[in-house]
Enzyme design. Structure first.
Site, mmCIF file in Angstrom:
data_model
loop_
_atom_site.group_PDB
_atom_site.id
_atom_site.type_symbol
_atom_site.label_atom_id
_atom_site.label_comp_id
_atom_site.label_asym_id
_atom_site.label_seq_id
_atom_site.Cartn_x
_atom_site.Cartn_y
_atom_site.Cartn_z
ATOM 1 N N HIS A 16 0.810 -1.430 -0.358
ATOM 2 C CA HIS A 16 0.108 0.397 0.036
ATOM 3 C C HIS A 16 1.010 0.827 -0.348
ATOM 4 O O HIS A 16 1.838 1.344 0.494
ATOM 5 C CB HIS A 16 -0.983 0.069 0.992
ATOM 6 C CG HIS A 16 -0.277 0.336 2.633
ATOM 7 N ND1 HIS A 16 0.480 -1.037 3.239
ATOM 8 C CD2 HIS A 16 -0.131 0.835 3.354
ATOM 9 C CE1 HIS A 16 0.817 -0.098 4.143
ATOM 10 N NE2 HIS A 16 0.985 0.372 4.471
ATOM 11 N N HIS A 18 1.550 3.933 1.727
ATOM 12 C CA HIS A 18 2.075 4.618 2.311
ATOM 13 C C HIS A 18 3.228 5.005 2.897
ATOM 14 O O HIS A 18 3.739 3.644 2.574
ATOM 15 C CB HIS A 18 1.392 3.969 4.348
ATOM 16 C CG HIS A 18 0.224 4.705 4.416
ATOM 17 N ND1 HIS A 18 -0.688 3.106 5.302
ATOM 18 C CD2 HIS A 18 -0.465 5.405 4.413
ATOM 19 C CE1 HIS A 18 -1.967 4.015 5.340
ATOM 20 N NE2 HIS A 18 -2.164 4.960 5.015
ATOM 21 N N ASP A 20 6.302 5.455 4.768
ATOM 22 C CA ASP A 20 6.327 4.159 5.186
ATOM 23 C C ASP A 20 7.078 2.468 4.294
ATOM 24 O O ASP A 20 8.032 1.511 4.749
ATOM 25 C CB ASP A 20 7.200 3.785 6.845
ATOM 26 C CG ASP A 20 5.071 2.807 6.950
ATOM 27 O OD1 ASP A 20 3.967 3.738 6.177
ATOM 28 O OD2 ASP A 20 4.836 2.611 7.941
ATOM 29 N N HIS A 21 6.496 2.667 3.099
ATOM 30 C CA HIS A 21 5.859 0.917 2.757
ATOM 31 C C HIS A 21 6.758 1.260 1.609
ATOM 32 O O HIS A 21 6.785 0.608 0.697
ATOM 33 C CB HIS A 21 5.367 0.280 2.775
ATOM 34 C CG HIS A 21 4.597 -0.268 4.101
ATOM 35 N ND1 HIS A 21 4.626 -0.943 4.561
ATOM 36 C CD2 HIS A 21 4.202 1.228 5.031
ATOM 37 C CE1 HIS A 21 4.143 -1.272 5.826
ATOM 38 N NE2 HIS A 21 3.818 -0.170 6.194
ATOM 39 N N HIS A 94 -7.507 -1.714 5.267
ATOM 40 C CA HIS A 94 -6.330 -1.118 5.583
ATOM 41 C C HIS A 94 -6.662 0.378 5.923
ATOM 42 O O HIS A 94 -8.078 0.597 4.869
ATOM 43 C CB HIS A 94 -4.952 -1.312 5.273
ATOM 44 C CG HIS A 94 -3.762 -0.337 6.194
ATOM 45 N ND1 HIS A 94 -3.302 -0.056 7.198
ATOM 46 C CD2 HIS A 94 -2.546 0.268 5.945
ATOM 47 C CE1 HIS A 94 -2.660 0.576 7.976
ATOM 48 N NE2 HIS A 94 -1.934 0.906 6.537
ATOM 49 N N ASP A 164 0.512 -3.716 6.252
ATOM 50 C CA ASP A 164 -0.981 -3.021 7.288
ATOM 51 C C ASP A 164 -1.528 -3.480 7.425
ATOM 52 O O ASP A 164 -2.270 -3.381 6.186
ATOM 53 C CB ASP A 164 -0.280 -2.027 7.476
ATOM 54 C CG ASP A 164 0.719 -1.479 7.291
ATOM 55 O OD1 ASP A 164 1.645 -2.114 7.598
ATOM 56 O OD2 ASP A 164 0.837 -0.417 7.560
ATOM 57 N N HIS A 222 5.855 -4.902 11.429
ATOM 58 C CA HIS A 222 5.258 -3.889 11.793
ATOM 59 C C HIS A 222 4.726 -3.585 13.130
ATOM 60 O O HIS A 222 4.548 -2.494 13.764
ATOM 61 C CB HIS A 222 4.591 -3.530 10.904
ATOM 62 C CG HIS A 222 3.776 -1.670 10.709
ATOM 63 N ND1 HIS A 222 3.067 -1.421 11.566
ATOM 64 C CD2 HIS A 222 3.883 -1.736 9.610
ATOM 65 C CE1 HIS A 222 2.843 -0.682 10.587
ATOM 66 N NE2 HIS A 222 4.113 -0.473 9.481
HETATM 67 ZN ZN LIG Z 1 2.563 0.868 8.161
HETATM 68 ZN ZN LIG Z 2 0.296 1.711 6.704
#
Ligand SMILES: [Zn+2]
Ligand SMILES: [Zn+2]
Length: 260
Positions: A16, A18, A20-21, A94, A164, A222
């Site tokens: 996804h 976000h 951080d990913h 998510h 996530d 995570h």
């Molecule tokens: Zn995350």
């Molecule tokens: Zn996320």
């Protein structure tokens, strides 16, 4: 570089969008460019976000690199075939469109019973490989079928990564009998409502999914920064539900053994 896996990367699967990913992909692309890569690199991403990622790549001028970059949107149930294994995308839950990915290895041919083959008078060599490939052979006027000397196919391995997510039915279904399930376990149960609000899972919830799917090994990932010094609360909570569990660490490696 630190994990020393080399840069022979064919594809990148993003769960996804976000930051951080996915922000890591930009550094990766620059590094591959410096390494004079020429082969195409494909990025798989939830289909709702494919346009967005392609636009980002264009803004960074990546259409002028010396290797082509492709962005492919995936939906629940889509598969990408790599020959010996395939990657199955499955819908997760998510705060933004999200997918988990399952690496599913093909079944391997059954064990060849050499003693039995000799007993049947089959000469070692090409006839053996034919039988293993599932073809019948003729020896001294007699037809030998594969099932006479080759055991049942042996299951390939399955590794499932959720990204996530809240715990969900689709994960239980896809992770059925998996060798490894790598599941979101951001918090312990005292933060249950926070996990629900941010659409993450608690260690207990991850363990419940693992138990219901009857996986062999669960890896919690995570993990929130609040457990960075000591992840035992997560581990203890998960263990009450599911025994074979570990907390992921950077650069951790795990050998996934065949079942037989
Ligand atoms: Zn995350
Ligand atoms: Zn996320």
């Amino acid at each position: 570089m630190i994990a020393k896996t080399g840069f022979n990367i064919k594809a990148v699967f993003i769960t996804h969008m976000h930051t951080d990913h996915f922000v890591g992909v930009f550094g990766l692309i620059e590094t591959l460019s410096l390494n004079e890569r020429r082969e195409k690199l494909t990025f798989y991403v939830p289909e709702e976000k494919a346009k967005f990622l392609a636009t980002l790549f264009r803004m960074f001028g990546y259409h002028n690199l010396r290797f082509p970059i492709e962005v492919v949107g995936l939906r629940d149930g889509d598969e990408v075939n790599f020959g010996r294994y395939r990657i199955l995308a499955f819908k997760t839950e998510h705060t933004t469109p999200s997918l988990g990915y399952a690496l599913i290895e093909r079944d391997r041919p059954g064990k060849f019973d050499r003693a039995k083959a000799e007993e049947l008078g089959i000469p070692p060599g090409p006839l053996y490989s034919k039988l293993v490939r599932g073809e019948s052979v003729e020896v001294g006027g007699r037809i030998i079928t594969p099932d006479m000397v080759v055991g049942p196919p042996r299951p390939g391995r399955k590794v499932v990564y959720t990204g996530d997510t809240r715990p969900c039915e689709r994960t239980v279904e896809v992770a059925k009998d998996a060798d490894v399930l790598i599941h979101d376990a951001s918090f312990t149960s005292d933060l249950q409502s926070w996990a629900e609000e941010t659409k993450h899972s608690t260690a207990r919830e991850a363990a419940e999914v693992a138990k219901r799917a009857r996986v062999r090994t669960l890896i919690l990932t995570h993990v929130s920064a609040r457990y960075s010094k000591d992840a035992t609360p997560l581990l203890e909570e998960a263990k009450e539900v599911f025994e074979n569990v570990m907390v992921a660490e950077d650069f951790m490696t795990l050998e996934v053994k065949y079942r037989d």
